[in-house]
Scaffold this active site. Structure first.
Site, PDB file in Angstrom:
ATOM      1  N   ASN A   1       1.670 123.323 -18.385  1.00  0.00           N
ATOM      2  CA  ASN A   1       1.058 124.646 -18.489  1.00  0.00           C
ATOM      3  C   ASN A   1       1.194 125.277 -17.100  1.00  0.00           C
ATOM      4  O   ASN A   1       0.420 124.977 -16.196  1.00  0.00           O
ATOM      5  CB  ASN A   1      -0.405 124.473 -18.890  1.00  0.00           C
TER       6      ASN A   1
ATOM      7  N   ARG B   1       3.349 125.297 -22.592  1.00  0.00           N
ATOM      8  CA  ARG B   1       2.505 126.376 -23.077  1.00  0.00           C
ATOM      9  C   ARG B   1       3.149 127.688 -22.608  1.00  0.00           C
ATOM     10  O   ARG B   1       3.393 127.871 -21.425  1.00  0.00           O
ATOM     11  CB  ARG B   1       1.111 126.265 -22.486  1.00  0.00           C
TER      12      ARG B   1
ATOM     13  N   HIS C   1      -5.171 132.370 -27.249  1.00  0.00           N
ATOM     14  CA  HIS C   1      -5.862 131.095 -27.550  1.00  0.00           C
ATOM     15  C   HIS C   1      -5.449 130.564 -28.926  1.00  0.00           C
ATOM     16  O   HIS C   1      -6.190 129.800 -29.545  1.00  0.00           O
ATOM     17  CB  HIS C   1      -7.400 131.257 -27.568  1.00  0.00           C
TER      18      HIS C   1
ATOM     19  N   GLU D   1      -5.632 121.576 -26.711  1.00  0.00           N
ATOM     20  CA  GLU D   1      -4.385 122.337 -26.807  1.00  0.00           C
ATOM     21  C   GLU D   1      -3.173 121.486 -26.422  1.00  0.00           C
ATOM     22  O   GLU D   1      -2.099 121.632 -27.010  1.00  0.00           O
ATOM     23  CB  GLU D   1      -4.477 123.575 -25.894  1.00  0.00           C
TER      24      GLU D   1
ATOM     25  N   ARG E   1     -14.195 139.405 -17.477  1.00  0.00           N
ATOM     26  CA  ARG E   1     -13.568 140.489 -18.254  1.00  0.00           C
ATOM     27  C   ARG E   1     -14.605 141.164 -19.146  1.00  0.00           C
ATOM     28  O   ARG E   1     -15.467 140.485 -19.716  1.00  0.00           O
ATOM     29  CB  ARG E   1     -12.454 139.937 -19.146  1.00  0.00           C
TER      30      ARG E   1
END
Ligand code: ADP
Length: 408
Positions: A7, A91, A180, A394, A245
């Site tokens: 990743n 990823r 996601h 993941e 955010r």
């Protein structure tokens, strides 16, 4: 068959090496501060862990080379040689509308990932640097891309089109993509399997809402195994309140602030992406949900308010998605906050009692406590809607997809 999962971010590489014969983790770690003088490397195996601060990591290729050296040479090695790494799964953040599934990285696929750079200007180039590094060092290993956006490509137009002029979609492909996806896909499938609910695409069952609550956070409506809506949109800014955010706001606010505060586009971007959310609501004091939680229990009014706003937004999405799907079998909580915060689950789920949802406080608080790794229900057996905690994984999904694609 050992599979390396990478990743790659702009200045970091996270990695895991998995033995996929038994789905066993052999080693994992992280290289940070790539190209910033002294990098930091963390490396962990079942036998122990180490941290190093080497000077020679100037780019992603040297970072990947360093990782491969750790995995294959010296006392901390977990395999004998590079030949013991059969394939690499990456990823990749954005697959645009081109990728609805994981795929073997050919020259053509590489080009298509490059074509998606305008949609993820910070992420896709870093992901491709990881691919380049592996091509340099492990040229024989097949490489697979697993996209954050792919799972959500099943969304219908009614979910993904914004009410903007048609040309914005036609010219720039401005639409909801969602992120996601690997996590939503994993926890939805796992919850259905563990609950013994057969997945039937035609009947649209089961109807699940998955809540991935990490630093970034999103909710997805998953019906018959497919994503039909999700809270993140064209970028990962839309939807829930996150660490820094803002999530959903009136789109006129940035324009208003731009005028009043004389901000340029970069400054507005920083305000919405890095200075808002939990950080913004706390005037820059906190970003980590643990800090908010600790002070919530001390009745600090600011943190009580922040946690309530955070959870209220999730509750609204669950309600909206239950309506969108015409029903709700289960809500799944995952990622840092979802797995570890009983109070966030309680505040989110309490208002859903009208759906017959009944939390089992001893399961929610005592069993699914922080760090427990608990996987299972946190509702009573009679609850009208089940609520589950499912730790996300993941990397395992990336390794499974890589194995499946490489096995042909
Ligand atoms: P990411 O991968 O997006 O960085 P994670 O899934 O690791 O995120 O989640 C990070 C978030 O999880 C942080 O906000 C952190 O505070 C939160 N978190 C971790 N443990 C707990 C806990 N015990 N209680 C509340 N929040 C937690």
């Amino acid at each position: 068959m050992n599979i390396l999962v990478l990743n790659c971010g702009s200045s970091s590489v996270k990695f895991q090496l998995l033995d996929m014969t038994e789905e066993r983790l052999l080693a994992k770690g992280l290289v940070e501060r790539i190209g910033a003088g002294q990098a930091r490397v963390k490396y962990k195996t079942p036998a122990g862990k180490l941290t190093r601060e080497p000077n020679e990591i100037t780019n992603h290729t040297t970072a990947v080379a360093y990782v491969l050296e750790l995995l294959t040479k010296g006392g901390q090695a977990v395999v004998d040689s590079l030949d013991d790494i059969a394939a690499v799964g990456h990823r990749v953040v954005h697959g645009g509308e081109r990728f609805a599934d994981s795929t073997l990285i050919t020259d053509e696929v590489y080009g298509k990932i490059e074509d998606c750079i305008p949609l993820a200007p910070l992420h896709n180039p870093a992901n491709l640097k990881g691919v380049d590094a592996v091509t340099d060092i492990l040229p024989r290993a097949p490489q697979v891309a697993v996209f954050d956006t792919a799972f959500h490509q099943t969304m219908p137009e009614t979910s993904y089109l914004y009410a903007l002029p048609r040309w914005t979609y036609e010219r720039y492909r401005i639409r909801r993509y969602g992120f996601h996806g690997t996590s939503h896909r994993y926890v939805a499938a796992r919850c259905a399997e563990k609950m013994g609910l057969p997945v039937n695409k035609d009947e649209g069952t089961p109807k699940l809402v998955t809540c991935h609550l990490g630093n970034g956070a999103s909710v997805a409506a998953v019906m018959g195994g497919e994503s039909v809506d999700t809270s993140m949109g064209f970028t990962p800014l839309e939807g829930l309140v996150m660490g820094s955010r803002c999530g959903d706001i009136d789109p006129a606010i940035p324009l208003f602030l731009q005028n009043k505060e004389n901000l340029d586009a970069k400054e507005v971007d920083a305000l919405l992406n890095r200075q808002s959310g939990v950080r913004g609501l706390s005037d820059g004091k906190y970003i980590d949900m643990r800090d908010i939680e600790d002070r919530y229990f001390e009745n600090d009014p600011e943190c009580v308010r922040i946690l309530q706003i955070y959870c209220y937004r999730i509750t609204k999405y669950i309600g909206a998605y239950a309506a969108a799907m015409g029903g709700l079998d289960a809500v799944v909580f995952t990622a840092g906050v979802g797995e570890n915060s009983p109070i966030a689950r309680t505040l989110t789920c309490k208002p859903l009692a009208f759906l017959g949802l009944e939390l089992d406080e001893s399961l929610n608080t005592d069993k699914a406590h922080p760090g427990s790794g608990y996987e299972g229900p946190v509702t009573t057996p009679d609850s009208g809607v089940a609520v589950w905690v499912v730790p996300t994984n993941e990397e395992l999904v990336i390794a499974r997809d890589t194995r499946a694609i490489c096995a042909g």
